[in-house]
Design a protein around this motif. Structure first.
Motif, PDB file in Angstrom:
ATOM      1  N   MET A   1       0.821  -1.202   0.000  1.00 55.63           N
ATOM      2  CA  MET A   1       0.000   0.000   0.000  1.00 55.63           C
ATOM      3  C   MET A   1       0.853   1.248   0.000  1.00 55.63           C
ATOM      4  O   MET A   1       0.525   2.254  -0.613  1.00 55.63           O
ATOM      5  CB  MET A   1      -0.926   0.000   1.216  1.00 55.63           C
ATOM      6  N   ASP A   2       2.011   1.217   0.696  1.00 54.92           N
ATOM      7  CA  ASP A   2       2.818   2.409   0.821  1.00 54.92           C
ATOM      8  C   ASP A   2       3.412   2.870  -0.494  1.00 54.92           C
ATOM      9  O   ASP A   2       3.773   4.022  -0.648  1.00 54.92           O
ATOM     10  CB  ASP A   2       3.953   2.163   1.826  1.00 54.92           C
ATOM     11  N   ALA A   3       3.577   1.988  -1.452  1.00 51.46           N
ATOM     12  CA  ALA A   3       4.238   2.378  -2.702  1.00 51.46           C
ATOM     13  C   ALA A   3       3.531   1.750  -3.891  1.00 51.46           C
ATOM     14  O   ALA A   3       4.142   1.091  -4.716  1.00 51.46           O
ATOM     15  CB  ALA A   3       5.697   1.973  -2.659  1.00 51.46           C
ATOM     16  N   ASP A   4       2.199   1.923  -3.974  1.00 49.75           N
ATOM     17  CA  ASP A   4       1.474   1.292  -5.063  1.00 49.75           C
ATOM     18  C   ASP A   4       1.453   2.160  -6.310  1.00 49.75           C
ATOM     19  O   ASP A   4       0.841   1.800  -7.296  1.00 49.75           O
ATOM     20  CB  ASP A   4       0.058   0.891  -4.640  1.00 49.75           C
ATOM     21  N   ARG A   5       2.149   3.304  -6.292  1.00 50.29           N
ATOM     22  CA  ARG A   5       2.377   4.096  -7.502  1.00 50.29           C
ATOM     23  C   ARG A   5       3.863   4.366  -7.636  1.00 50.29           C
ATOM     24  O   ARG A   5       4.541   4.689  -6.660  1.00 50.29           O
ATOM     25  CB  ARG A   5       1.626   5.429  -7.448  1.00 50.29           C
ATOM     26  N   LEU A   6       4.363   4.231  -8.836  1.00 51.50           N
ATOM     27  CA  LEU A   6       5.761   4.537  -9.084  1.00 51.50           C
ATOM     28  C   LEU A   6       5.918   6.032  -9.307  1.00 51.50           C
ATOM     29  O   LEU A   6       5.166   6.637 -10.072  1.00 51.50           O
ATOM     30  CB  LEU A   6       6.269   3.760 -10.305  1.00 51.50           C
ATOM     31  N   ASN A   7       6.865   6.631  -8.635  1.00 51.39           N
ATOM     32  CA  ASN A   7       7.213   8.039  -8.837  1.00 51.39           C
ATOM     33  C   ASN A   7       6.021   8.988  -8.766  1.00 51.39           C
ATOM     34  O   ASN A   7       5.803   9.791  -9.684  1.00 51.39           O
ATOM     35  CB  ASN A   7       7.910   8.209 -10.194  1.00 51.39           C
ATOM     36  N   PRO A   8       5.231   8.945  -7.710  1.00 49.33           N
ATOM     37  CA  PRO A   8       4.080   9.848  -7.643  1.00 49.33           C
ATOM     38  C   PRO A   8       4.501  11.305  -7.508  1.00 49.33           C
ATOM     39  O   PRO A   8       5.521  11.631  -6.890  1.00 49.33           O
ATOM     40  CB  PRO A   8       3.336   9.369  -6.390  1.00 49.33           C
ATOM     41  N   VAL A   9       3.706  12.188  -8.110  1.00 47.41           N
ATOM     42  CA  VAL A   9       3.856  13.626  -7.935  1.00 47.41           C
ATOM     43  C   VAL A   9       2.827  14.047  -6.886  1.00 47.41           C
ATOM     44  O   VAL A   9       1.640  13.773  -7.033  1.00 47.41           O
ATOM     45  CB  VAL A   9       3.620  14.385  -9.257  1.00 47.41           C
ATOM     46  N   ILE A  10       3.299  14.716  -5.840  1.00 47.65           N
ATOM     47  CA  ILE A  10       2.449  15.017  -4.688  1.00 47.65           C
ATOM     48  C   ILE A  10       2.390  16.515  -4.445  1.00 47.65           C
ATOM     49  O   ILE A  10       3.414  17.203  -4.470  1.00 47.65           O
ATOM     50  CB  ILE A  10       2.973  14.303  -3.419  1.00 47.65           C
ATOM     51  N   LEU A  11       1.186  17.020  -4.182  1.00 42.52           N
ATOM     52  CA  LEU A  11       0.973  18.435  -3.874  1.00 42.52           C
ATOM     53  C   LEU A  11       0.375  18.553  -2.478  1.00 42.52           C
ATOM     54  O   LEU A  11      -0.534  17.808  -2.117  1.00 42.52           O
ATOM     55  CB  LEU A  11       0.040  19.053  -4.912  1.00 42.52           C
ATOM     56  N   ILE A  12       0.889  19.512  -1.696  1.00 42.88           N
ATOM     57  CA  ILE A  12       0.399  19.751  -0.342  1.00 42.88           C
ATOM     58  C   ILE A  12       0.188  21.246  -0.144  1.00 42.88           C
ATOM     59  O   ILE A  12       1.088  22.048  -0.405  1.00 42.88           O
ATOM     60  CB  ILE A  12       1.398  19.229   0.716  1.00 42.88           C
ATOM     61  N   THR A  13      -1.007  21.635   0.294  1.00 41.81           N
ATOM     62  CA  THR A  13      -1.254  23.039   0.594  1.00 41.81           C
ATOM     63  C   THR A  13      -1.090  23.285   2.091  1.00 41.81           C
ATOM     64  O   THR A  13      -1.123  22.354   2.899  1.00 41.81           O
ATOM     65  CB  THR A  13      -2.665  23.475   0.156  1.00 41.81           C
ATOM     66  N   ALA A  14      -0.921  24.561   2.456  1.00 41.59           N
ATOM     67  CA  ALA A  14      -0.634  24.946   3.845  1.00 41.59           C
ATOM     68  C   ALA A  14       0.527  24.116   4.371  1.00 41.59           C
ATOM     69  O   ALA A  14       0.526  23.639   5.499  1.00 41.59           O
ATOM     70  CB  ALA A  14      -1.865  24.788   4.731  1.00 41.59           C
TER      71      ALA A  14
END
Length: 253
Positions: A1-14
């Motif tokens: 579950m922790d890495a079920d996408r390769l090379n994810p692009v992640i956005l975080i606000t605040a």
């Protein structure tokens, strides 16, 4: 579950706030495709990114975007930047605060909900062309379940509408709602617990001592508990969308 996408692009606000920065620490090591940190104060945002770098958890590609997430035009600029530099967005964690809720916009939505609306719209557009879809978590106080006085809208109305709209493109939108976070519900007044706190030095250490007993009688939500919940909601193994997960961050017996 922790890495079920390769090379994810992640956005975080605040991303430089208390919860936001905690989420950034949790997700930075997974953002192998890129990490996009957004907050309104550039100096604080840069300091937060530097702190992540000092911890050694920042991926190779990191972008800090300083703007007010309630500014529709700045979101349009951010979309163009992210699309040109990253090409896609996989995960987004949007932090909604009830702090600026005093002012209603003309269509009856409080200012902080307007910010969530713009944030959802922009991140969903970025995920729209992603063949794998995406996952969005809206984080807010549990009090946001109800519509504020003078408004017909609530955070969950936005989450539900976004989840329905995104379903066709495999974009999941869920809410992570935190409790009051109080750690004094009455039981700390028990004499035996006060003695244990004095012996251990603090409430958290005392609860850790109790939790190590053969038959523990207390537990509290740790940072790792929240990490697992975040990863569960982001994971492609979780098919839920439009759901609200309420987490009481206080200690419980």
């Amino acid at each position: 579950m922790d890495a079920d996408r390769l090379n994810p692009v992640i956005l975080i606000t605040a991303a430089s706030s208390g919860f936001g920065h905690g989420y950034a620490r949790t997700l930075a090591s997974y953002a192998q495709g890129g990490l996009i940190l957004i907050d309104y104060d550039e100096a604080t945002l840069e300091a937060s990114a530097d702190e992540l770098g000092a911890r050694g958890s920042v991926p190779e590609r990191v972008s800090t975007l300083a703007f007010d997430v309630g500014d529709e035009e700045r979101w349009s600029q951010a979309e163009r930047f992210i699309r040109s530099q990253y090409g896609r967005l996989d995960w987004a964690l949007l932090n909604a605060s009830a702090a600026p809720a005093s002012e209603l916009v003309e269509w009856g939505r409080p200012r902080h909900l307007e910010s969530v609306f713009y944030s959802l719209r922009a991140t969903m557009r970025l995920m729209h062309d992603n063949s794998a879809g995406g996952s969005i978590i809206v984080s807010a106080p549990a009090s946001e379940l109800k519509a504020p006085a003078g408004s017909n809208a609530s955070l969950m109305h936005l989450v539900d509408a976004a989840a329905k709209e995104g379903a066709h493109d495999n974009i999941r939108v869920n809410a992570l709602l935190t409790g009051g976070g109080g750690d004094t519900p009455g039981w700390p007044e028990l004499p035996w617990f006060r003695d244990l706190v004095r012996e251990c030095g603090e409430h958290r250490a005392a609860l850790e001592r109790i939790a190590q007993l053969p038959q523990p009688v207390a537990r509290y939500a740790s940072a790792d508990d929240i990490r697992r919940l975040i990863m569960m909601l982001l994971s492609d193994d979780t098919h839920a969308t439009g759901a609200a997960l309420v987490v009481d961050g206080g200690y419980t017996l």
